[in-house]
Design an enzyme around this catalytic site. Structure first.
Site, PDB file in Angstrom:
ATOM      1  N   CYS A 102     -16.209 -15.967   0.346  1.00 56.24           N
ATOM      2  CA  CYS A 102     -15.419 -14.756   0.619  1.00 56.24           C
ATOM      3  C   CYS A 102     -16.023 -13.605  -0.175  1.00 56.24           C
ATOM      4  O   CYS A 102     -15.671 -13.389  -1.332  1.00 56.24           O
ATOM      5  CB  CYS A 102     -13.952 -14.965   0.249  1.00 56.24           C
ATOM      6  SG  CYS A 102     -12.914 -13.504   0.529  1.00 56.24           S
ATOM      7  N   CYS A 112      -8.741 -15.293  -2.571  1.00 56.73           N
ATOM      8  CA  CYS A 112      -9.890 -16.204  -2.633  1.00 56.73           C
ATOM      9  C   CYS A 112     -10.591 -16.157  -3.985  1.00 56.73           C
ATOM     10  O   CYS A 112     -10.963 -17.199  -4.541  1.00 56.73           O
ATOM     11  CB  CYS A 112     -10.877 -15.881  -1.516  1.00 56.73           C
ATOM     12  SG  CYS A 112     -10.176 -16.021   0.145  1.00 56.73           S
ATOM     13  N   GLN A 153      -8.518 -17.931  -6.546  1.00 51.56           N
ATOM     14  CA  GLN A 153      -8.511 -19.376  -6.339  1.00 51.56           C
ATOM     15  C   GLN A 153      -9.802 -20.018  -6.849  1.00 51.56           C
ATOM     16  O   GLN A 153      -9.777 -21.079  -7.476  1.00 51.56           O
ATOM     17  CB  GLN A 153      -8.328 -19.687  -4.853  1.00 51.56           C
ATOM     18  CG  GLN A 153      -6.923 -19.439  -4.348  1.00 51.56           C
ATOM     19  CD  GLN A 153      -6.737 -19.910  -2.914  1.00 51.56           C
ATOM     20  OE1 GLN A 153      -7.700 -20.049  -2.161  1.00 51.56           O
ATOM     21  NE2 GLN A 153      -5.507 -20.145  -2.529  1.00 51.56           N
ATOM     22  N   ASP A 170      -8.708 -20.065  12.753  1.00 51.00           N
ATOM     23  CA  ASP A 170      -9.504 -20.669  11.686  1.00 51.00           C
ATOM     24  C   ASP A 170     -10.658 -21.421  12.343  1.00 51.00           C
ATOM     25  O   ASP A 170     -10.454 -22.438  13.003  1.00 51.00           O
ATOM     26  CB  ASP A 170      -8.650 -21.624  10.847  1.00 51.00           C
ATOM     27  CG  ASP A 170      -9.334 -22.043   9.553  1.00 51.00           C
ATOM     28  OD1 ASP A 170     -10.578 -21.954   9.480  1.00 51.00           O
ATOM     29  OD2 ASP A 170      -8.634 -22.471   8.621  1.00 51.00           O
ATOM     30  N   ARG A 221     -13.336 -22.677  10.713  1.00 45.98           N
ATOM     31  CA  ARG A 221     -14.119 -23.406   9.711  1.00 45.98           C
ATOM     32  C   ARG A 221     -14.279 -24.874  10.075  1.00 45.98           C
ATOM     33  O   ARG A 221     -13.470 -25.449  10.805  1.00 45.98           O
ATOM     34  CB  ARG A 221     -13.444 -23.289   8.337  1.00 45.98           C
ATOM     35  CG  ARG A 221     -13.506 -21.904   7.745  1.00 45.98           C
ATOM     36  CD  ARG A 221     -12.733 -21.815   6.459  1.00 45.98           C
ATOM     37  NE  ARG A 221     -11.295 -21.973   6.666  1.00 45.98           N
ATOM     38  CZ  ARG A 221     -10.397 -21.889   5.692  1.00 45.98           C
ATOM     39  NH1 ARG A 221     -10.806 -21.654   4.451  1.00 45.98           N
ATOM     40  NH2 ARG A 221      -9.121 -22.035   5.959  1.00 45.98           N
ATOM     41  N   LYS A 256      -6.219 -29.538   5.841  1.00 48.35           N
ATOM     42  CA  LYS A 256      -7.578 -29.657   5.331  1.00 48.35           C
ATOM     43  C   LYS A 256      -7.852 -31.067   4.820  1.00 48.35           C
ATOM     44  O   LYS A 256      -9.009 -31.510   4.784  1.00 48.35           O
ATOM     45  CB  LYS A 256      -7.814 -28.645   4.214  1.00 48.35           C
ATOM     46  CG  LYS A 256      -9.253 -28.594   3.719  1.00 48.35           C
ATOM     47  CD  LYS A 256      -9.418 -27.660   2.529  1.00 48.35           C
ATOM     48  CE  LYS A 256      -9.315 -26.211   2.935  1.00 48.35           C
ATOM     49  NZ  LYS A 256      -9.640 -25.297   1.809  1.00 48.35           N
TER      50      LYS A 256
END
Length: 405
Positions: A246, A259, A262, A321, A323, A349
């Site tokens: 990010c 982000c 985190q 999303d 990803r 996830k």
């Protein structure tokens, strides 16, 4: 005169009522809002006096430094007793980038690892979300091509592993805390290489130092160089964070997302003395939840026009999303990790990281609680509150206070 219950929240009186509730015992705001900081009033005498004194001291220091830096002016408006101040810094402290691992909130040596909730993706009630993400039939092939020791300003040392793969042209990273976690593809001998070649690409035991001639892995032992490998016996799986790149949140000081915070908090937790099992941050180069930086910036403009982060992606004809986590699974296996504790708020996830045949098993989910919710710094903004709200309501993130238990 209308009472607090009948006053609209958007009016000045309503805002005053909301502020009063936030500063009181009962907070009437939704759980995804962080408590607002309390302003300093005149009756906070001691604190206000101290802050005013510090502010005057700072101004005095700036004035003294400007005497030596500011050329003499012939203007009639210049007062010798009050020389002009130098221009303010271009970067306000409010826009300081995320802190180096371990420095955001000093951690006492006795701080324990965060609480984890046991999970099991093999059963519907295992705490891994209701979605079943699309998984690759076979895992990608990955290879760690270089490893290097990274000392940080906090005193913590970590090892940065650079990976290549057979599915994209990007270089993905594994940030490893703990000397016992090693890459199998990096340590494997390569045809025609010398001991110096191995040390230069990071395939060595112990520590490098001037004059060292052997890697300690091929053709001899590190004990010959008087540098034995540090032996660590883990008592359980390491803490793992799967983190997607990010640029805006980690480098450009963006308050649209959390982000950067985190990533910083994950590294801090893995740097604690209590983190005897080590830690791994798998850093995947999939900007903007997989849509790329250019499309992500377009999504930001759509957010300023009224869309939330999910709606903006959909308006740009992208998935909410995009990803993929197959590379993360393959990298974890290369690092010898078949069981992990996953640091995430996204239960979906868990199954995605485990791989098509559960090659990696997530035994616990550890919540990533915003620092401002824990009263340990962090930041608050209107944008990040809306971002967290959308992740909870539309993406199923379990953003709760479980990590404080």
């Amino acid at each position: 005169m209308p009472d607090a219950k009948s006053t609209p929240a958007g009016s000045p009186q309503g805002k005053e009522n909301v502020d009063r509730k936030v500063h009181g015992e009962s907070v009437g705001l939704p759980s995804f809002y962080s408590p607002r900081s309390r302003p300093i009033h005149e009756h906070d005498g001691a604190l206000a006096t101290r802050l005013d004194r510090l502010d005057r001291l700072d101004r005095d220091e700036l004035s003294l430094s400007s005497l030596a830096l500011t050329p003499t002016s012939t203007s009639a408006s210049t007062d010798d007793a009050n020389p002009p101040l130098p221009p303010p810094s271009l970067l306000s402290p409010a826009f300081t980038p995320p802190a180096t691992p371990g420095t955001a909130t000093p951690s006492p040596a006795a701080e324990h690892q965060p609480h984890g909730v046991p999970v099991d993706s093999s059963i519907p009630s295992g705490g891994c979300g209701t979605k079943r993400p699309r998984l690759l039939e076979t895992l990608p092939e990955v290879q760690c091509i270089v490893r290097a020791r990274i000392p940080t300003v906090s005193g913590t040392e970590m090892f940065l592993h650079l990976y290549t793969n057979n599915v994209d042209s990007k270089e993905h990273l594994a940030i490893v805390f703990g000397p016992h976690i090693r890459s199998q593809s990096l340590d494997a001998p390569r045809e025609g290489e010398t001991e110096m070649d191995r040390m230069v690409r990071g395939a060595y035991t112990g520590r490098l130092y001037p004059g060292r001639t052997r890697s300690g892995m091929v053709g001899g032992s590190s004990s010959v160089d008087n540098d034995p490998e540090e032996v660590v016996t883990p008592s359980g799986p390491p803490l793992v964070r799967i983190h997607s790149e990010c640029y805006t949140g980690e480098t450009a000081w963006s308050a649209r997302c959390d982000c950067g915070e985190q990533l910083d908090e994950a590294a801090r937790l893995m740097s604690l003395p209590s983190a005897v099992n080590g830690g791994i941050v798998i850093y995947l180069r999939q900007e903007g939840r997989g849509i790329g930086l250019g499309e992500k910036l377009k999504a930001y403009n759509l957010q300023d026009l009224g869309s939330d982060t999910v709606e903006a992606n959909l308006l740009l004809r992208h998935p909410a999303d995009a990803r993929s986590y197959g590379l993360a699974t393959a990298m974890l296996l290369d690092l010898g990790q078949e069981e992990i504790r996953l640091l995430t708020n996204n239960p979906d996830k868990i199954r995605a990281v485990e791989g098509p045949n559960r090659e990696v098993r997530v035994t616990e989910r550890v919540a990533m609680v915003p620092l401002s919710w824990k009263g340990k710094g962090g930041f608050r903004s209107r944008e990040v509150e809306g971002y967290l709200k959308t992740k909870i309501e539309k993406m199923g993130h379990m953003l709760d206070m479980g990590g404080l238990q």
